[in-house]
Design a protein around this motif. Structure first.
Motif, PDB file in Angstrom:
ATOM      1  N   LEU A   1       0.835  -1.199   0.000  1.00 13.65           N
ATOM      2  CA  LEU A   1       0.000   0.000   0.000  1.00 13.65           C
ATOM      3  C   LEU A   1       0.872   1.253   0.000  1.00 13.65           C
ATOM      4  N   PRO A   2       0.354   2.379  -0.516  1.00 14.35           N
ATOM      5  CA  PRO A   2       1.097   3.640  -0.458  1.00 14.35           C
ATOM      6  C   PRO A   2       1.464   4.011   0.978  1.00 14.35           C
ATOM      7  N   GLY A   3       2.657   4.588   1.133  1.00 14.75           N
ATOM      8  CA  GLY A   3       3.107   5.048   2.438  1.00 14.75           C
ATOM      9  C   GLY A   3       3.729   3.990   3.308  1.00 14.75           C
ATOM     10  N   MET A   4       3.757   2.752   2.838  1.00 15.52           N
ATOM     11  CA  MET A   4       4.324   1.653   3.627  1.00 15.52           C
ATOM     12  C   MET A   4       5.849   1.630   3.546  1.00 15.52           C
ATOM     13  N   THR A   5       6.460   0.988   4.541  1.00 15.87           N
ATOM     14  CA  THR A   5       7.837   0.511   4.431  1.00 15.87           C
ATOM     15  C   THR A   5       7.741  -0.994   4.202  1.00 15.87           C
ATOM     16  N   VAL A   6       8.397  -1.472   3.145  1.00 16.39           N
ATOM     17  CA  VAL A   6       8.295  -2.875   2.723  1.00 16.39           C
ATOM     18  C   VAL A   6       9.699  -3.439   2.575  1.00 16.39           C
ATOM     19  N   VAL A   7       9.948  -4.602   3.175  1.00 18.73           N
ATOM     20  CA  VAL A   7      11.251  -5.257   3.016  1.00 18.73           C
ATOM     21  C   VAL A   7      11.056  -6.726   2.666  1.00 18.73           C
ATOM     22  N   CYS A   8      12.103  -7.297   2.079  1.00 19.91           N
ATOM     23  CA  CYS A   8      12.118  -8.711   1.739  1.00 19.91           C
ATOM     24  C   CYS A   8      13.572  -9.110   1.511  1.00 19.91           C
TER      25      CYS A   8
ATOM     26  N   GLU B   1      -4.117   8.909  -9.868  1.00 22.57           N
ATOM     27  CA  GLU B   1      -5.387   8.203 -10.081  1.00 22.57           C
ATOM     28  C   GLU B   1      -5.174   6.724 -10.396  1.00 22.57           C
ATOM     29  N   LYS B   2      -4.103   6.414 -11.139  1.00 15.22           N
ATOM     30  CA  LYS B   2      -3.843   5.016 -11.492  1.00 15.22           C
ATOM     31  C   LYS B   2      -3.494   4.201 -10.252  1.00 15.22           C
ATOM     32  N   THR B   3      -2.728   4.805  -9.354  1.00 13.88           N
ATOM     33  CA  THR B   3      -2.392   4.116  -8.097  1.00 13.88           C
ATOM     34  C   THR B   3      -3.660   3.830  -7.298  1.00 13.88           C
ATOM     35  N   ILE B   4      -4.491   4.847  -7.156  1.00  6.47           N
ATOM     36  CA  ILE B   4      -5.719   4.719  -6.362  1.00  6.47           C
ATOM     37  C   ILE B   4      -6.619   3.635  -6.940  1.00  6.47           C
ATOM     38  N   GLU B   5      -6.763   3.620  -8.258  1.00  7.11           N
ATOM     39  CA  GLU B   5      -7.614   2.617  -8.903  1.00  7.11           C
ATOM     40  C   GLU B   5      -7.050   1.213  -8.721  1.00  7.11           C
TER      41      GLU B   5
ATOM     42  N   HIS C   1      -7.244  -4.178  -5.753  1.00 10.75           N
ATOM     43  CA  HIS C   1      -6.418  -5.213  -5.121  1.00 10.75           C
ATOM     44  C   HIS C   1      -6.390  -5.040  -3.597  1.00 10.75           C
ATOM     45  N   GLY C   2      -7.550  -5.137  -2.990  1.00 14.97           N
ATOM     46  CA  GLY C   2      -7.611  -5.126  -1.534  1.00 14.97           C
ATOM     47  C   GLY C   2      -8.339  -3.944  -0.934  1.00 14.97           C
ATOM     48  N   ASN C   3      -8.075  -2.748  -1.453  1.00  8.65           N
ATOM     49  CA  ASN C   3      -8.790  -1.538  -1.032  1.00  8.65           C
ATOM     50  C   ASN C   3      -8.810  -1.362   0.483  1.00  8.65           C
ATOM     51  N   ARG C   4      -7.613  -1.343   1.082  1.00  9.60           N
ATOM     52  CA  ARG C   4      -7.503  -1.104   2.524  1.00  9.60           C
ATOM     53  C   ARG C   4      -6.986   0.311   2.777  1.00  9.60           C
ATOM     54  N   PRO C   5      -7.134   0.849   3.985  1.00 15.32           N
ATOM     55  CA  PRO C   5      -6.709   2.226   4.258  1.00 15.32           C
ATOM     56  C   PRO C   5      -5.202   2.404   4.064  1.00 15.32           C
TER      57      PRO C   5
END
Length: 373
Positions: free
Chosen positions: A128-135, A246-250, A255-259
């Motif tokens: 999601l936008p604003g996340m920190t993601v690692v792998c 807009e493309k990100t939001i759509e 794909h989940g539509n979580r906050p």
């Protein structure tokens, strides 16, 4: 020199919001929102937790799949279809570790959602936008297309995140790549990525979070943005990142539509390096040995016989890539003495390609279609 009051980039804002503690030498204890886990770099980390009697700090942050060591043949034999003993041990060990420790979501070998982790993640709504993601994989940068800080970590860091939900790290430098113009027919995001790498070199983005912007960038699909962020690594970067639009939001809605939280760079944000690229005249581009920066436009070299073509991977195995390849191959045949292999990146993409008749196009053209890995 940057100060806490300096105008901030998109990367700066997300990073600063996730700092738990900052040392005088610039070492930050950074909170991690999403931890993507696969079979190769997780076994030692889980074992370290067991040896020290530590539980997972936040199992709801973990989304896991088997992808690196899963075969593309032999699925009818189940787990016995993994004939390499080390690969089989890693896959079965992941199954057992997730069973013992839990997670938010797990897509094991042979399951519908299983596939390349950096395609599966956004596809299943884990990013999601604003996340920190690692792998524990360098191409974690792919998830930056969703306006997240995403980067690869080592196995000892995988254990640290599992145990504390934080990572000890220092801030990356900021680079902005502004792209103008319009992609011509037959030219795709992979061509743009190679063109950028050819311009700045494989060390051009070393230690940087690379922010992509400009009208040509905003015109890219989410799949195209993922390709560009994925290959930020080949430019030396640690992270590629896009702003929310807009493309990100759509895409997130589908794909989940979580906050989530939207961050935007300050208008006068300062970048350590900036590049402006016009791609109006860009043509299909390939990288020659032995570095991705050794790029040439198709037509700039003579005929070169190839032995094999692969369509897929974490860079180009999404449904849009499969559709584009099928459109080009429809009604054509794979050249004699060339092996063409098509590998959709996840089981979900494989099924979608089958429903759309795309796999039939490849087979009729003489290509080989394999299961995700």
């Amino acid at each position: 020199m940057r100060t806490p009051e300096s105008p901030k980039t998109l990367y700066d804002k997300i990073f600063d919001e996730h700092v738990v503690r900052m040392e005088e030498d610039g070492t930050a204890t950074l909170y991690i929102d999403r931890h993507l886990v696969h079979e190769v770099t997780s076994a030692q980390a889980f074992e370290g937790l067991r040896m020290n009697n530590r539980p997972l700090w936040r199992k709801s942050s973990i989304v896991a799949t088997a992808d690196h060591n899963t075969p593309t043949t032999g699925w009818e034999a189940g787990m016995e279809g993994i004939t390499d003993p080390i690969s089989k041990l890693q896959v079965t060990t992941l199954d057992e570790n997730i069973r013992q420790n839990g997670c938010a979501a797990f897509f094991p070998f042979l399951s519908r959602g299983q596939g390349v982790i950096h395609v599966m993640g956004p596809e299943e709504g884990a990013t999601l936008p604003g996340m920190t993601v690692v792998c524990g994989d360098s191409h974690t940068s792919t998830h930056g297309a969703c306006a997240a800080i995403a980067f690869g970590i080592g196995t000892s860091e995988v254990e640290h995140v599992m145990a504390t939900q934080t990572l000890l790290t220092k801030k990356m430098k900021n680079m902005r790549v502004h792209v103008e113009g319009k992609l011509q027919p037959g030219v795709f995001a992979k061509d743009l990525a190679l063109y950028i790498i050819g311009k700045i070199g494989t060390a051009g983005g070393t230690g940087c979070a690379i922010e992509f912007d400009g009208p040509a960038i905003r015109a890219l699909s989410m799949e195209g943005r993922m390709t560009l962020c994925n290959m930020a690594i080949e430019a030396g970067g640690k992270n590629g990142i896009f702003l929310v639009d807009e493309k990100t939001i759509e895409y997130i809605k589908e794909h989940g539509n979580r906050p989530y939280t939207v961050y935007e760079p300050d208008e006068d944000a300062v970048y350590e390096a900036e590049y402006t690229i016009d791609l109006s005249a860009l043509k299909p581009t390939v990288a020659f040995p032995h570095l991705p920066e050794n790029t040439k436009e198709v037509g700039a070299f003579g005929e070169i016989k190839i032995d094999q073509a692969v369509i897929g991977s974490c860079t180009n195995g999404r449904i849009q890539d499969i559709r584009q390849a099928a459109q080009i191959m429809k009604g054509r045949k794979v050249a004699k003495d060339v092996r063409c292999i098509v590998i959709p990146a996840t089981q979900a993409i494989y099924l979608q390609a089958m429903r759309e008749g795309l796999l039939e196009i490849f087979i009729e053209a003489g290509a080989v279609v394999r299961t995700p890995t």
